[in-house]
Design a protein around this motif. Structure first.
Motif, PDB file in Angstrom:
ATOM      1  N   ASN A 125      -8.059   8.602  -9.453  1.00 53.51           N
ATOM      2  CA  ASN A 125      -7.213   8.987 -10.589  1.00 53.51           C
ATOM      3  C   ASN A 125      -6.603  10.362 -10.365  1.00 53.51           C
ATOM      4  N   ASN A 126      -5.289  10.394 -10.224  1.00 50.69           N
ATOM      5  CA  ASN A 126      -4.597  11.668 -10.018  1.00 50.69           C
ATOM      6  C   ASN A 126      -3.775  12.051 -11.237  1.00 50.69           C
ATOM      7  N   ARG A 127      -3.993  11.342 -12.331  1.00 57.28           N
ATOM      8  CA  ARG A 127      -3.300  11.706 -13.574  1.00 57.28           C
ATOM      9  C   ARG A 127      -4.338  12.186 -14.576  1.00 57.28           C
ATOM     10  N   HIS A 223      -2.262   5.845  -6.739  1.00 58.05           N
ATOM     11  CA  HIS A 223      -0.833   5.950  -7.062  1.00 58.05           C
ATOM     12  C   HIS A 223      -0.293   7.269  -6.542  1.00 58.05           C
ATOM     13  N   SER A 224       0.854   7.191  -5.881  1.00 58.13           N
ATOM     14  CA  SER A 224       1.577   8.380  -5.433  1.00 58.13           C
ATOM     15  C   SER A 224       0.701   9.240  -4.523  1.00 58.13           C
ATOM     16  N   ARG A 225       0.344  10.465  -4.903  1.00 57.72           N
ATOM     17  CA  ARG A 225      -0.537  11.240  -4.011  1.00 57.72           C
ATOM     18  C   ARG A 225      -1.877  10.504  -3.852  1.00 57.72           C
ATOM     19  N   GLY A 226      -2.276   9.795  -4.908  1.00 58.39           N
ATOM     20  CA  GLY A 226      -3.483   8.968  -4.817  1.00 58.39           C
ATOM     21  C   GLY A 226      -3.258   7.761  -3.917  1.00 58.39           C
ATOM     22  N   GLY A 227      -2.012   7.297  -3.848  1.00 55.27           N
ATOM     23  CA  GLY A 227      -1.661   6.172  -2.976  1.00 55.27           C
ATOM     24  C   GLY A 227      -1.666   6.584  -1.511  1.00 55.27           C
ATOM     25  N   LYS A 228      -1.233   7.809  -1.245  1.00 49.48           N
ATOM     26  CA  LYS A 228      -1.310   8.340   0.124  1.00 49.48           C
ATOM     27  C   LYS A 228      -2.789   8.407   0.513  1.00 49.48           C
ATOM     28  N   THR A 229      -3.585   8.936  -0.430  1.00 47.88           N
ATOM     29  CA  THR A 229      -5.012   9.110  -0.180  1.00 47.88           C
ATOM     30  C   THR A 229      -5.703   7.773   0.070  1.00 47.88           C
ATOM     31  N   GLY A 261      15.129  10.573   0.649  1.00 43.90           N
ATOM     32  CA  GLY A 261      14.260  11.058  -0.421  1.00 43.90           C
ATOM     33  C   GLY A 261      13.394  12.209   0.079  1.00 43.90           C
ATOM     34  N   GLU A 262      12.139  12.210  -0.289  1.00 40.89           N
ATOM     35  CA  GLU A 262      11.242  13.303   0.101  1.00 40.89           C
ATOM     36  C   GLU A 262      10.969  13.272   1.609  1.00 40.89           C
ATOM     37  N   THR A 263      11.170  14.425   2.244  1.00 42.79           N
ATOM     38  CA  THR A 263      10.962  14.523   3.698  1.00 42.79           C
ATOM     39  C   THR A 263       9.675  15.303   3.995  1.00 42.79           C
ATOM     40  N   LEU A 266      10.169  18.852   2.802  1.00 44.59           N
ATOM     41  CA  LEU A 266      10.027  19.037   1.350  1.00 44.59           C
ATOM     42  C   LEU A 266       8.582  18.906   0.892  1.00 44.59           C
ATOM     43  N   ILE A 267       7.884  17.944   1.449  1.00 42.13           N
ATOM     44  CA  ILE A 267       6.505  17.775   0.981  1.00 42.13           C
ATOM     45  C   ILE A 267       5.631  18.938   1.458  1.00 42.13           C
ATOM     46  N   ASN A 268       5.930  19.469   2.642  1.00 39.03           N
ATOM     47  CA  ASN A 268       5.172  20.635   3.099  1.00 39.03           C
ATOM     48  C   ASN A 268       5.467  21.870   2.242  1.00 39.03           C
ATOM     49  N   LYS A 269       6.703  21.992   1.811  1.00 43.14           N
ATOM     50  CA  LYS A 269       7.048  23.146   0.965  1.00 43.14           C
ATOM     51  C   LYS A 269       6.350  23.082  -0.387  1.00 43.14           C
ATOM     52  N   GLN A 270       6.366  21.895  -0.986  1.00 46.41           N
ATOM     53  CA  GLN A 270       5.834  21.753  -2.333  1.00 46.41           C
ATOM     54  C   GLN A 270       4.321  21.510  -2.348  1.00 46.41           C
ATOM     55  N   PHE A 271       3.865  20.733  -1.368  1.00 43.85           N
ATOM     56  CA  PHE A 271       2.460  20.296  -1.386  1.00 43.85           C
ATOM     57  C   PHE A 271       1.783  20.490  -0.037  1.00 43.85           C
ATOM     58  N   GLY A 272       2.054  21.622   0.581  1.00 42.47           N
ATOM     59  CA  GLY A 272       1.475  21.899   1.898  1.00 42.47           C
ATOM     60  C   GLY A 272      -0.040  21.814   1.915  1.00 42.47           C
ATOM     61  N   TYR A 273      -0.662  22.097   0.794  1.00 39.29           N
ATOM     62  CA  TYR A 273      -2.136  22.122   0.726  1.00 39.29           C
ATOM     63  C   TYR A 273      -2.751  20.718   0.726  1.00 39.29           C
ATOM     64  N   TRP A 274      -1.936  19.676   0.734  1.00 39.86           N
ATOM     65  CA  TRP A 274      -2.472  18.313   0.859  1.00 39.86           C
ATOM     66  C   TRP A 274      -2.794  17.983   2.321  1.00 39.86           C
ATOM     67  N   PHE A 275      -2.056  18.616   3.235  1.00 41.86           N
ATOM     68  CA  PHE A 275      -2.103  18.234   4.662  1.00 41.86           C
ATOM     69  C   PHE A 275      -2.577  19.406   5.513  1.00 41.86           C
ATOM     70  N   ARG A 314      13.621   6.572  -6.061  1.00 42.92           N
ATOM     71  CA  ARG A 314      14.226   6.688  -4.733  1.00 42.92           C
ATOM     72  C   ARG A 314      13.574   7.789  -3.916  1.00 42.92           C
ATOM     73  N   TRP A 315      13.028   8.793  -4.602  1.00 41.68           N
ATOM     74  CA  TRP A 315      12.310   9.910  -3.962  1.00 41.68           C
ATOM     75  C   TRP A 315      11.256   9.392  -2.975  1.00 41.68           C
ATOM     76  N   ALA A 316      10.639   8.242  -3.317  1.00 41.30           N
ATOM     77  CA  ALA A 316       9.576   7.671  -2.470  1.00 41.30           C
ATOM     78  C   ALA A 316      10.137   6.739  -1.389  1.00 41.30           C
ATOM     79  N   LYS A 365       9.877   2.912 -13.353  1.00 43.34           N
ATOM     80  CA  LYS A 365       9.603   4.285 -12.931  1.00 43.34           C
ATOM     81  C   LYS A 365       8.457   4.407 -11.939  1.00 43.34           C
ATOM     82  N   HIS A 366       8.359   5.602 -11.403  1.00 44.60           N
ATOM     83  CA  HIS A 366       7.262   6.035 -10.550  1.00 44.60           C
ATOM     84  C   HIS A 366       5.981   6.059 -11.396  1.00 44.60           C
ATOM     85  N   ASP A 367       5.188   5.001 -11.300  1.00 47.51           N
ATOM     86  CA  ASP A 367       4.031   4.889 -12.181  1.00 47.51           C
ATOM     87  C   ASP A 367       3.132   3.749 -11.703  1.00 47.51           C
TER      88      ASP A 367
HETATM   89  C1  GTR Z   1       5.719  14.166  -6.221  1.00 47.19           C
HETATM   90  C2  GTR Z   1       5.567  14.275  -4.738  1.00 47.19           C
HETATM   91  C3  GTR Z   1       5.294  12.926  -4.210  1.00 47.19           C
HETATM   92  C4  GTR Z   1       4.189  12.239  -4.981  1.00 47.19           C
HETATM   93  C5  GTR Z   1       4.190  12.532  -6.468  1.00 47.19           C
HETATM   94  C6  GTR Z   1       2.946  12.162  -7.257  1.00 47.19           C
HETATM   95  O1  GTR Z   1       6.199  15.274  -6.844  1.00 47.19           O
HETATM   96  O2  GTR Z   1       6.726  14.820  -4.216  1.00 47.19           O
HETATM   97  O3  GTR Z   1       5.017  12.988  -2.840  1.00 47.19           O
HETATM   98  O4  GTR Z   1       2.970  12.507  -4.442  1.00 47.19           O
HETATM   99  O5  GTR Z   1       4.452  13.838  -6.735  1.00 47.19           O
HETATM  100  O6  GTR Z   1       1.817  12.279  -6.784  1.00 47.19           O
HETATM  101  O7  GTR Z   1       3.103  11.745  -8.404  1.00 47.19           O
END
Ligand code: GTR
Length: 386
Positions: A125-127, A223-229, A261-263, A266-275, A314-316, A365-367
């Motif tokens: 759960n990442n929400r 989902h999303s960052r949780g989906g990557k995980t 979308g997200e490259t 961009l992901i390293n700039k915003q969320f570098g601490y994930w990787f 589209r970001w994804a 939506k992204h959800d």
């Molecule tokens: C976004 C991020 C995505 C995704 C998403 C999320 O802002 O750019 O890679 O992980 O957050 O986890 O909802």
């Protein structure tokens, strides 16, 4: 969605299919030394470990091999939760290493109507933690526990920030500082996603001890960052029988080389601490990355994996995420597992269920919502022969 570009964090974000650069994916079935992988034995002995090591080294960081001990406590229990439909267990998992410890809670509902140990969906759960309210006063489509229980499955969740806070200034406070401080000094040390994936494996360790759970039928969901995980966790930990990855996007299911979308930048700039730190080397040099994300899907083979995308996300990079599945198919083919993905992007709201690699591209939506869970259950029913 006519808009073909956007600006974010000082960069142009591409949403134009016609300007996706030409790219060549590294071949999933050719080793670094150029040897062609021809069968399962070669895959499992040579290519699979090689790819796992590359993802550790260049993207997610290496998961430490071990720790001193693990303890499970059922902190709260209710045999007649959900009006008698389910047995609730609130478990505290405590891990120890070098005299220090970390504890995190897991919420688990098990269906009372069953004759055997229950298969289970485990959500990272990442929400909001209200999504997994054990009292069921709050109910959310992000974790529709009643619906999953009615389908005969147990449902569990842990919150990602209980093991590594989801912030660049505090992600270290938790598993990293307490159990594995040396990782923080390494360029290939795991960071937040590595820790979240590690925690999913600890829940798996717990499931092994719970006789109400069918340990061979644990499906991991994120989902999303949780989906990557979820993808990274299942790639490493082959005890997970199935994976569901919702809208995982960049550094999840989406191919990095498409630059849509997200490259990586961009992901390293915003969320570098994930990787890990090494991943920063590819922000402006994606083509020198020795892997791409189809290989992460390949590492899950031959186990069933299901990913999703949403039309308003589209970001994804929905198409790039679908292509990843298509390019992972050769590994499933080695195992003789049936993969029935059409060559082109499937129609909206048309799930692909009867395939070892499943997929849907849904409206919205992204959800993570009821449409998603409905099809996760269909996919699990099919592949778990229920
Ligand atoms: C976004 C991020 C995505 C995704 C998403 C999320 O802002 O750019 O890679 O992980 O957050 O986890 O909802």
């Amino acid at each position: 969605y006519a808009q073909k570009t956007d600006r974010f964090m000082g960069e142009i974000v591409n949403y134009d299919e016609s300007t996706v650069p030409a790219y060549t994916l590294p071949d999933i079935l050719v080793t670094a030394k150029g040897k062609k992988i021809k069968n399962v034995a070669m895959w499992e002995k040579q290519r699979r470990p090689e790819l796992l090591a590359l993802f550790e080294e260049h993207i997610y960081g290496k998961t430490p091999d071990g720790f001193d001990s693990l303890k499970f406590v059922v902190a709260n229990e209710k045999a007649d939760a959900m009006d008698g439909k389910a047995h609730l267990k609130e478990i505290t998992i405590t891990a120890w290493n070098d005299g220090r410890s970390v504890s995190f809670p897991v919420i688990l509902f098990i269906p009372n109507k069953r004759i055997k140990p229950a298969p289970v969906f485990l959500l990272i759960n990442n929400r909001s933690s209200r999504n997994t309210d054990p009292a069921r006063i709050e109910k959310s489509t992000f974790w529709p526990a009643e619906m999953v229980i009615d389908s005969g499955y147990a449902i569990a969740a842990f919150h990602h920030s209980d093991v590594a806070p989801d912030r660049k200034d505090s992600y270290q406070n938790g598993v990293l500082k307490q159990l594995f401080p040396a990782e923080l000094e390494k360029d290939n040390g795991m960071k937040a996603i590595g820790v979240w994936a590690w925690a999913a494996s600890r829940v798996m360790d717990y499931f092994k001890t719970d006789k109400d759970i069918d340990f061979n039928k644990v499906a991991l969901v994120g989902h999303s960052r949780g989906g990557k995980t979820a993808l990274w966790s299942a790639a490493q930990d082959q005890r997970f029988a199935m994976v569901f990855s919702s809208c995982s996007g960049s550094t999840g299911a989406a191919l990095a080389r498409r630059k849509y979308g997200e490259t990586i930048s961009l992901i390293n700039k915003q969320f570098g601490y994930w990787f890990n730190n090494n991943y920063k080397n590819y922000s402006n040099d994606v083509n020198s990355l020795p892997v791409d994300q189809h290989m992460l899907i390949g590492l899950i083979a031959p186990r069933p994996v299901y990913t999703t995308n949403a039309t308003e996300d589209r970001w994804a990079d929905p198409y790039g995420s679908y292509l990843s599945l298509v390019h992972a198919k050769p590994v499933y083919d080695l195992y003789g597992r049936k993969v029935t993905l059409p060559e082109n992007m499937p129609d909206v709201n048309k799930p692909i269920i009867h395939s070892a690699i499943g997929y849907h591209f849904r409206e919205g939506k992204h959800d993570l919502n009821v449409f998603d869970w409905t099809n996760f259950i269909r996919f699990a029913n099919h592949h778990f022969n229920r």
